[in-house]
Scaffold this active site. Sequence first.
Site, PDB file in Angstrom:
ATOM      1  N   ASN A  45       0.812  -1.219   0.000  1.00  0.00           N
ATOM      2  CA  ASN A  45       0.000   0.000   0.000  1.00  0.00           C
ATOM      3  C   ASN A  45       0.849   1.274   0.000  1.00  0.00           C
ATOM      4  OD1 ASN A  45      -2.440   1.290  -0.025  1.00  0.00           O
ATOM      5  ND2 ASN A  45      -2.968   0.863   2.114  1.00  0.00           N
TER       6      ASN A  45
ATOM      7  N   HIS B 137     -14.540  -4.941  11.179  1.00  0.00           N
ATOM      8  CA  HIS B 137     -13.998  -3.652  11.610  1.00  0.00           C
ATOM      9  C   HIS B 137     -15.162  -2.678  11.801  1.00  0.00           C
ATOM     10  CE1 HIS B 137     -11.000  -0.359  11.620  1.00  0.00           C
ATOM     11  NE2 HIS B 137     -11.887   0.320  10.907  1.00  0.00           N
TER      12      HIS B 137
ATOM     13  N   ARG C  74     -13.766  -5.679  15.813  1.00  0.00           N
ATOM     14  CA  ARG C  74     -12.783  -4.687  16.265  1.00  0.00           C
ATOM     15  C   ARG C  74     -13.464  -3.325  16.296  1.00  0.00           C
ATOM     16  NH1 ARG C  74      -7.388  -4.153  12.833  1.00  0.00           N
ATOM     17  NH2 ARG C  74      -8.749  -2.957  11.471  1.00  0.00           N
TER      18      ARG C  74
ATOM     19  N   TYR D  68      -6.952   6.982  12.866  1.00  0.00           N
ATOM     20  CA  TYR D  68      -6.885   5.705  12.164  1.00  0.00           C
ATOM     21  C   TYR D  68      -8.180   4.921  12.385  1.00  0.00           C
ATOM     22  CZ  TYR D  68      -6.748   0.863  11.570  1.00  0.00           C
ATOM     23  OH  TYR D  68      -7.156  -0.376  11.183  1.00  0.00           O
TER      24      TYR D  68
ATOM     25  N   ASP E 110      -7.342  -1.742  17.811  1.00  0.00           N
ATOM     26  CA  ASP E 110      -6.061  -1.467  17.139  1.00  0.00           C
ATOM     27  C   ASP E 110      -5.523  -0.119  17.613  1.00  0.00           C
ATOM     28  OD1 ASP E 110      -3.929  -1.268  15.418  1.00  0.00           O
ATOM     29  OD2 ASP E 110      -5.099  -1.482  13.573  1.00  0.00           O
TER      30      ASP E 110
ATOM     31  N   HIS F   1      -2.677   1.006  16.518  1.00  0.00           N
ATOM     32  CA  HIS F   1      -1.980   1.473  15.313  1.00  0.00           C
ATOM     33  C   HIS F   1      -0.651   2.154  15.643  1.00  0.00           C
ATOM     34  CE1 HIS F   1      -2.166   2.528  10.929  1.00  0.00           C
ATOM     35  NE2 HIS F   1      -2.852   1.412  10.934  1.00  0.00           N
TER      36      HIS F   1
ATOM     37  N   GLU G 250      -4.042  -4.453  19.556  1.00  0.00           N
ATOM     38  CA  GLU G 250      -3.172  -4.614  18.375  1.00  0.00           C
ATOM     39  C   GLU G 250      -2.179  -3.465  18.234  1.00  0.00           C
ATOM     40  OE1 GLU G 250      -5.647  -5.352  14.990  1.00  0.00           O
ATOM     41  OE2 GLU G 250      -4.315  -4.296  13.615  1.00  0.00           O
TER      42      GLU G 250
ATOM     43  N   GLU H 246       1.603  -6.671  11.557  1.00  0.00           N
ATOM     44  CA  GLU H 246       1.115  -6.490  10.182  1.00  0.00           C
ATOM     45  C   GLU H 246       2.164  -5.848   9.277  1.00  0.00           C
ATOM     46  OE1 GLU H 246      -2.424  -4.135  11.223  1.00  0.00           O
ATOM     47  OE2 GLU H 246      -1.519  -2.421  10.236  1.00  0.00           O
TER      48      GLU H 246
ATOM     49  N   ARG I 292       0.574 -11.118  13.551  1.00  0.00           N
ATOM     50  CA  ARG I 292      -0.333 -10.584  12.528  1.00  0.00           C
ATOM     51  C   ARG I 292       0.192 -10.585  11.100  1.00  0.00           C
ATOM     52  NH1 ARG I 292      -4.539  -8.414  12.352  1.00  0.00           N
ATOM     53  NH2 ARG I 292      -4.139  -6.366  11.430  1.00  0.00           N
TER      54      ARG I 292
ATOM     55  N   ASP J  22      -6.197  -3.514   1.590  1.00  0.00           N
ATOM     56  CA  ASP J  22      -5.022  -3.471   0.706  1.00  0.00           C
ATOM     57  C   ASP J  22      -4.405  -4.850   0.497  1.00  0.00           C
ATOM     58  OD1 ASP J  22      -4.608  -2.392   3.493  1.00  0.00           O
ATOM     59  OD2 ASP J  22      -2.514  -2.811   3.049  1.00  0.00           O
TER      60      ASP J  22
ATOM     61  N   GLU K  29      -8.398 -11.285  10.207  1.00  0.00           N
ATOM     62  CA  GLU K  29      -9.058  -9.994   9.963  1.00  0.00           C
ATOM     63  C   GLU K  29      -9.803 -10.053   8.631  1.00  0.00           C
ATOM     64  OE1 GLU K  29      -6.460  -6.569   9.877  1.00  0.00           O
ATOM     65  OE2 GLU K  29      -8.089  -5.226   9.292  1.00  0.00           O
TER      66      GLU K  29
ATOM     67  N   TRP L 280       1.833   7.037  12.151  1.00  0.00           N
ATOM     68  CA  TRP L 280       0.437   6.975  11.722  1.00  0.00           C
ATOM     69  C   TRP L 280      -0.045   5.579  11.942  1.00  0.00           C
ATOM     70  CZ3 TRP L 280      -2.472   4.188   8.165  1.00  0.00           C
ATOM     71  CH2 TRP L 280      -3.834   4.569   8.114  1.00  0.00           C
TER      72      TRP L 280
HETATM   73  O1  LIG Z   1      -5.280  -3.601  11.119  1.00  0.00           O
HETATM   74  C1  LIG Z   1      -5.537  -3.035  10.099  1.00  0.00           C
HETATM   75  O2  LIG Z   1      -6.398  -3.387   9.314  1.00  0.00           O
HETATM   76  C2  LIG Z   1      -4.780  -1.775   9.809  1.00  0.00           C
HETATM   77  O3  LIG Z   1      -3.811  -1.477  10.693  1.00  0.00           O
HETATM   78  C3  LIG Z   1      -4.685  -1.467   8.383  1.00  0.00           C
HETATM   79  O4  LIG Z   1      -5.883  -0.860   7.997  1.00  0.00           O
HETATM   80  C4  LIG Z   1      -3.515  -0.631   7.905  1.00  0.00           C
HETATM   81  O5  LIG Z   1      -3.630   0.692   8.320  1.00  0.00           O
HETATM   82  C5  LIG Z   1      -3.481  -0.703   6.416  1.00  0.00           C
HETATM   83  O6  LIG Z   1      -3.505  -2.023   6.005  1.00  0.00           O
HETATM   84  C6  LIG Z   1      -2.252   0.006   5.868  1.00  0.00           C
HETATM   85  O7  LIG Z   1      -2.067  -0.301   4.539  1.00  0.00           O
HETATM   86 MG   LIG Z   2      -3.783  -2.856  12.348  1.00  0.00          MG
END
Ligand SMILES: O=C(O)[C@@H](O)[C@@H](O)[C@H](O)[C@H](O)CO
Ligand SMILES: [Mg+2]
Length: 403
Positions: free
Chosen positions: A38, A123, A148, A160, A211, A213, A237, A263, A284, A317, A340, A403
């Site tokens: 992404n 989500h 989530r 986020y 999350d 993030h 997360e 992730e 993850r 993504d 997820e 971010w």
């Molecule tokens: O857990 C998640 O889904 C995220 O942290 C994602 O949305 C992440 O921000 C994106 O995949 C970034 O490309």
């Molecule tokens: Mg995440």
Amino acid sequence: MSRIKSARVIITCPGRNFVTLLIETSDGVTGLGDATLNGRELAVASYLSEHVVPMLIGRDAHRIEDVWQFLYKGAYWRRGPVTMAAIAAVDMALWDIKGKVAGLPLYQLLGGASREGCMVYGHANGRDIEETIDNALHYKEQGYRAIRLQSGVPGLAATYGVSKDRYFYEPADADLPTESLWSTEKYMRSVPPLFQKARDALGWDVHLLHDVHHRCTPIEAGRLGKELEPFRLFWLEDATPAENQAAFRVIRQHTTTPLAVGEVFNTIWDAKQLIEEQLIDYIRMTVVHGGGITHLRRVASLADLYQVRTGCHGATDLSPVCMAAALHFGLSVPNFGIQEYMRHTDETDAVFPHAYRLADGMLHPGDAPGLGVTIDEALAARYEYKRAYLPVARLEDGTVFSW
Ligand SMILES: O=C(O)[C@@H](O)[C@@H](O)[C@H](O)[C@H](O)CO
Ligand SMILES: [Mg+2]
């Protein structure tokens, strides 16, 4: 012997960008691999077309491990998201081919099903707590067993995980990165009330996740985890950035809230200490960013020794090709935890027709040979690549932040 006759990269943007590798053998069997990174998509596309494809032509398509080792060790410059996404795409495509040649869904080649399906989490998000819970109730009504929760933070314009559309979340939305303001203090005040109200509204029979993030320091994450203990989260997360794996020791010393991370990891080395010291509960990494099925199985095997379970990233993504691969992997590994599941748009699903299906809050990869995903190339060609970046966050004093 089945040789690789051709390999080419397909770039398409049915609502968002995807990079896909299509490999064809001398017997006319094709395999697909997701190579989407992404916000940096074209770097992987070029790594594949310029540097990987020429080395693939003529190779035995069935020697998956050998090809993996050749691309990993042979590059000299090991690891990194671009390299590993490219290797993953080749790996996925070769597993897809092997499954098609065998006439079996991939999970059968990986040892067969260890469970009936892969439990997923949806989500749920909203501008405030009420909207988020309302959204979560919809997921619960649809049979989701895990949700989530991400809510807007009072005093912050954006954060986020909160989208304009309640069911489709797409953070990479601008031709140049948008910038948003962040305050950890405001955020941390907002999370415990969200989960208090969520338990009141949703009850205790549904798993709840959150999350962070990568936005807390270890000690802040420790406090947040402790404050969330009464609400029995399934996981917290990305509580802190994980380049320094030892940082998770601090969080662990302060809370029993289960932790998930990874992730953005791309090899087993990113997770080795976290797993061996049992600093996390869920790993993850997913197939495209985790070096393919071959490498991710190795990660899962290491994790299994330490009772760490899988929880593959599944945001929009990750293309349907990656989702299918993750489901074959998840169905087969002994230590699957959760998957997820952020739904793709109808445009994306039309470009990538797939066999996986959702029922009772669980995804099953289906029984089509290989990965069970195809690509409609004519349709894909109608959607031209559109540069799109993830946002960048700054603190209220202007400092660039995670971010
Ligand atoms: O857990 C998640 O889904 C995220 O942290 C994602 O949305 C992440 O921000 C994106 O995949 C970034 O490309
Ligand atoms: Mg995440």
